[in-house]
Design an enzyme around this catalytic site. Structure first.
Site, PDB file in Angstrom:
ATOM      1  N   GLY A   1       0.835  -1.199   0.000  1.00  0.00           N
ATOM      2  CA  GLY A   1       0.000   0.000   0.000  1.00  0.00           C
ATOM      3  C   GLY A   1       0.865   1.242   0.000  1.00  0.00           C
ATOM      4  O   GLY A   1       2.019   1.201   0.434  1.00  0.00           O
TER       5      GLY A   1
ATOM      6  N   GLN B   1       2.976  10.067   1.220  1.00  0.00           N
ATOM      7  CA  GLN B   1       4.268   9.382   1.236  1.00  0.00           C
ATOM      8  C   GLN B   1       5.134   9.748   0.029  1.00  0.00           C
ATOM      9  O   GLN B   1       6.330   9.473   0.025  1.00  0.00           O
ATOM     10  CB  GLN B   1       4.075   7.861   1.258  1.00  0.00           C
ATOM     11  CG  GLN B   1       3.486   7.356   2.557  1.00  0.00           C
ATOM     12  CD  GLN B   1       3.383   5.849   2.548  1.00  0.00           C
ATOM     13  OE1 GLN B   1       2.405   5.301   2.069  1.00  0.00           O
ATOM     14  NE2 GLN B   1       4.400   5.166   3.056  1.00  0.00           N
TER      15      GLN B   1
ATOM     16  N   CYS C   1       6.396   0.125   7.457  1.00  0.00           N
ATOM     17  CA  CYS C   1       5.948   1.228   6.606  1.00  0.00           C
ATOM     18  C   CYS C   1       7.112   1.650   5.719  1.00  0.00           C
ATOM     19  O   CYS C   1       8.237   1.793   6.195  1.00  0.00           O
ATOM     20  CB  CYS C   1       5.507   2.397   7.494  1.00  0.00           C
ATOM     21  SG  CYS C   1       5.010   3.842   6.543  1.00  0.00           S
TER      22      CYS C   1
ATOM     23  N   HIS D   1      -3.992   1.504   7.801  1.00  0.00           N
ATOM     24  CA  HIS D   1      -2.638   2.074   7.748  1.00  0.00           C
ATOM     25  C   HIS D   1      -2.567   3.218   6.735  1.00  0.00           C
ATOM     26  O   HIS D   1      -2.046   4.294   7.032  1.00  0.00           O
ATOM     27  CB  HIS D   1      -1.663   0.935   7.381  1.00  0.00           C
ATOM     28  CG  HIS D   1      -0.228   1.349   7.289  1.00  0.00           C
ATOM     29  ND1 HIS D   1       0.737   0.897   8.162  1.00  0.00           N
ATOM     30  CD2 HIS D   1       0.416   2.174   6.428  1.00  0.00           C
ATOM     31  CE1 HIS D   1       1.912   1.434   7.838  1.00  0.00           C
ATOM     32  NE2 HIS D   1       1.744   2.205   6.782  1.00  0.00           N
TER      33      HIS D   1
ATOM     34  N   HIS E   1      -2.140   7.527   7.042  1.00  0.00           N
ATOM     35  CA  HIS E   1      -1.235   8.431   6.303  1.00  0.00           C
ATOM     36  C   HIS E   1      -1.979   9.676   5.825  1.00  0.00           C
ATOM     37  O   HIS E   1      -1.435  10.777   5.830  1.00  0.00           O
ATOM     38  CB  HIS E   1      -0.630   7.731   5.082  1.00  0.00           C
ATOM     39  CG  HIS E   1       0.571   6.882   5.401  1.00  0.00           C
ATOM     40  ND1 HIS E   1       1.706   7.385   5.973  1.00  0.00           N
ATOM     41  CD2 HIS E   1       0.803   5.563   5.201  1.00  0.00           C
ATOM     42  CE1 HIS E   1       2.603   6.409   6.121  1.00  0.00           C
ATOM     43  NE2 HIS E   1       2.074   5.290   5.661  1.00  0.00           N
TER      44      HIS E   1
HETATM   45 ZN    ZN Z   1       2.968   3.498   5.759  1.00  0.00          ZN
END
Ligand code: ZN
Length: 146
Positions: free
Chosen positions: A48, A53, A90, A132, A136
């Site tokens: 993912g 990010q 992560c 998760h 973010h």
């Molecule tokens: Zn992450």
């Protein structure tokens, strides 16, 4: 930012803690970003990736736990049930594994890259990855869990 230059931001980068804005109008740009994010996710064997990010503060995520690719816009958790505890890593927090308690099942609503509204039920790993990636979008990282 040229989509071909997407790079994964790591802990300490301000984009990771700011939170993402909802996408008001889905455009070719968003479709390009989602494709770029999917490419990047596969290139590092991730399951993912959320737009913050890669430094883009918009509500976009990609997920593939091995059962098919989701490219989602403005995802929102409608309903949760049960609990599970699993070890999570992560891509933005290299080298850290954390035991995190999350819901076992989630129902998520989102739009696809063409604006179509979807409702997706996820259980187990898929539920975990949904939670998760939505973290973010809210600027929350695994290191923020006790
Ligand atoms: Zn992450």
């Amino acid at each position: 930012m040229p989509v071909t230059e997407l790079k994964i931001r790591t802990l300490g980068d301000p984009a990771l803690t700011k939170g993402a804005c909802l996408v008001k109008e889905i455009t070719a740009y968003h479709r390009k970003v989602l494709s770029g994010m999917a490419r990047l996710m596969y290139s590092v064997s991730g399951v993912g990736l959320a737009a913050p990010q890669v430094g883009i503060l918009e509500s976009l995520i990609v997920i593939d736990i091995g059962t098919g690719l989701y490219k989602l816009i403005n995802p929102k958790i409608l309903k949760v049930s049960g609990t599970q505890i699993s070890e999570e890593g992560c891509l933005s927090v290299p080298g850290v594994i954390k035991k995190i308690k999350r819901a076992k099942t989630v129902i998520v609503k989102a739009q696809d890259e063409n604006g179509k509204h979807l409702t997706i039920e996820g259980e187990g790993l898929l539920a975990c990855v949904f939670q998760h990636e939505l973290d973010h979008l809210n600027g929350k990282l695994i290191v923020d869990y006790k």
